[in-house]
Write an enzyme that holds these catalytic residues in place. Sequence first.
Site, PDB file in Angstrom:
ATOM      1  N   HIS A  77      -3.825  47.954   1.782  1.00 42.83           N
ATOM      2  CA  HIS A  77      -4.853  48.809   2.027  1.00 42.83           C
ATOM      3  C   HIS A  77      -6.050  48.873   1.095  1.00 42.83           C
ATOM      4  CE1 HIS A  77      -3.405  51.716  -1.243  1.00 42.83           C
ATOM      5  NE2 HIS A  77      -2.226  51.208  -0.744  1.00 42.83           N
ATOM      6  N   ASP A  79      -8.031  51.673   0.406  1.00 39.33           N
ATOM      7  CA  ASP A  79      -8.211  52.876  -0.350  1.00 39.33           C
ATOM      8  C   ASP A  79      -7.330  53.088  -1.682  1.00 39.33           C
ATOM      9  OD1 ASP A  79      -6.138  53.309   1.209  1.00 39.33           O
ATOM     10  OD2 ASP A  79      -6.167  55.568   1.007  1.00 39.33           O
ATOM     11  N   ASP A 116      -3.261  49.479  -6.883  1.00 45.42           N
ATOM     12  CA  ASP A 116      -2.466  49.912  -5.717  1.00 45.42           C
ATOM     13  C   ASP A 116      -3.819  50.612  -4.793  1.00 45.42           C
ATOM     14  OD1 ASP A 116      -1.161  51.241  -3.823  1.00 45.42           O
ATOM     15  OD2 ASP A 116      -0.488  52.982  -4.938  1.00 45.42           O
ATOM     16  N   GLU A 146      -4.729  54.742   3.622  1.00 47.59           N
ATOM     17  CA  GLU A 146      -3.264  54.621   3.435  1.00 47.59           C
ATOM     18  C   GLU A 146      -2.721  55.859   2.454  1.00 47.59           C
ATOM     19  OE1 GLU A 146       0.698  53.690   1.425  1.00 47.59           O
ATOM     20  OE2 GLU A 146      -1.327  53.806   0.433  1.00 47.59           O
ATOM     21  N   GLU A 147      -3.622  55.998   1.370  1.00 48.06           N
ATOM     22  CA  GLU A 147      -3.043  57.034   0.505  1.00 48.06           C
ATOM     23  C   GLU A 147      -2.994  58.542   0.886  1.00 48.06           C
ATOM     24  OE1 GLU A 147      -1.544  56.005  -2.075  1.00 48.06           O
ATOM     25  OE2 GLU A 147      -2.167  54.274  -2.907  1.00 48.06           O
ATOM     26  N   ASP A 170       2.056  46.009  -1.137  1.00 46.77           N
ATOM     27  CA  ASP A 170       1.883  47.283  -1.741  1.00 46.77           C
ATOM     28  C   ASP A 170       3.113  47.618  -2.502  1.00 46.77           C
ATOM     29  OD1 ASP A 170       0.436  49.584  -2.278  1.00 46.77           O
ATOM     30  OD2 ASP A 170       0.895  50.495  -0.395  1.00 46.77           O
ATOM     31  N   HIS A 455      -1.106  55.777  -9.605  1.00 44.71           N
ATOM     32  CA  HIS A 455      -1.397  57.234  -9.296  1.00 44.71           C
ATOM     33  C   HIS A 455      -1.568  58.041 -10.310  1.00 44.71           C
ATOM     34  CE1 HIS A 455       0.084  57.157  -5.012  1.00 44.71           C
ATOM     35  NE2 HIS A 455      -0.503  55.997  -5.018  1.00 44.71           N
TER      36      HIS A 455
END
Length: 480
Positions: A77, A79, A116, A146-147, A170, A455
């Site tokens: 992904h 984003d 990520d 995705e997030e 991922d 994150h």
Amino acid sequence: MKYLIQNRKPASIFRFFEEICAIPHPSYHEEKIADYLCAFAADHGLEYYRDNLHNVLIKKPATPDREGDAPLMFQGHTDMVCVKTADSTIDFMKDGLALYLDGDFLRAKGTTLGADDGIAVATMLALLDGELSSHPALECLFTSAEEVGLDGAEGFDYSKITARKMINMDSEDLGIVTAGCAGGLRSTLTKKCESSPVKGECLKVSVQGLFGGHSGVDICSGRANANKLMGRLLAKWQKAEDEAHLISLNGGSKDNAIPSICEAVIATADARKTTALIQQTATEIAAELAKDDQGFFVTATPLSAPEMMFSAIDTAQLIAILATVDNGVKEMNYNIKSLPEWSRNLGVITTTGDAVEFVFSSRSAIESRLDASIDELDSLARITGCVTKHYSRYPGWDYAPVSPLRDLYLRAYRETTGKDAIVDVIHAGLECGIIASKLPGLDVISVGPDMRNVHTPDERLNLASVEVFWKIIEKLIELM
């Protein structure tokens, strides 16, 4: 541009990753990274497709010696989760990341790194750039959003895909092959509050210094949730106050990140007494926290009085939500002892005018437990005067007992590293479940190099592991 990473192979992966980091690409704003991908495809004479969600598919024909082989799909992904430290001035909508080297790791100053899943994007670009002299037809799918609920993967037109073998990139541990994951959903509770002119003194209470983390991968790490700790502080204050009034409540930035910061503005009859109570409670909390959260601290700062405050009843209901809602691991998996089966994360609280919104991420591989999470939050909403909304639900990805692609990757890993990889199922959400539901018979695995603390602003990418990861992919394609 001037590249930071030198003397790593293949150089193209690292070059592409640095270029990606220079392009703003938060969730729901992937148009610039999609422009970059389409320009790449056009410059290389490759077939590409872009949809209105900014998903991009790029295809590269097989080399002449592999034209009879089945096509292979890679996916990741575009984003990134945008989280920063309290003192960071970055504007994720406009600014690139400030990269720096920390030994064998790449990091970003004061922010998440976006490895990520930028490393998947960079790996696919290296494949499409011609790093391999022999390969089957390649179909590289770059998905958006995705997030924030796997929206891009859900909305893509899979009639464009011919491959029935897919490598999702991922995952965050070089030695682990992921073969299943949890499903999930987002939920919001929104409460409209009545207001009246402020009485008493005003304080801004701030919870800071927590580590944070990924609400799937790190949910059982013992790391504290700043929003929930604020609930504990406010419940203690409310109990001591004759009539408690909140003015605003704001915490966290992403529903799928464990929040490390939360702020509340309160009206109190005695600011000095309240400050002492809050600091006493904070000291008690600090003694309980896990090692990762030893930076925790609380401040209570006097403020000039705003014009309005929430009613005592609405304040009581807001604090009740914070103090009582289930957060963290709700159930562990009965068969895999280290794996959470059901969890919830109170990721974001936002005050806008007279409304306070709570945003949750629930996860489970069992659909009925996601249903139960909806029912629980709806019940809480009914007794606290909130309106609920549930959205971005996505399916789990069931473990496949037989997977030729997984077996082949395990062989490639062993021949490349001399070690055996571990096959695992994770609690985090991946796009594999959605994509597999759209492409019947899809053989899929999820892999990746070593990343840590995604994150969070402490996110880091192990550069040496990227080099090894490339060699494994190269060996896999050779063996197919």
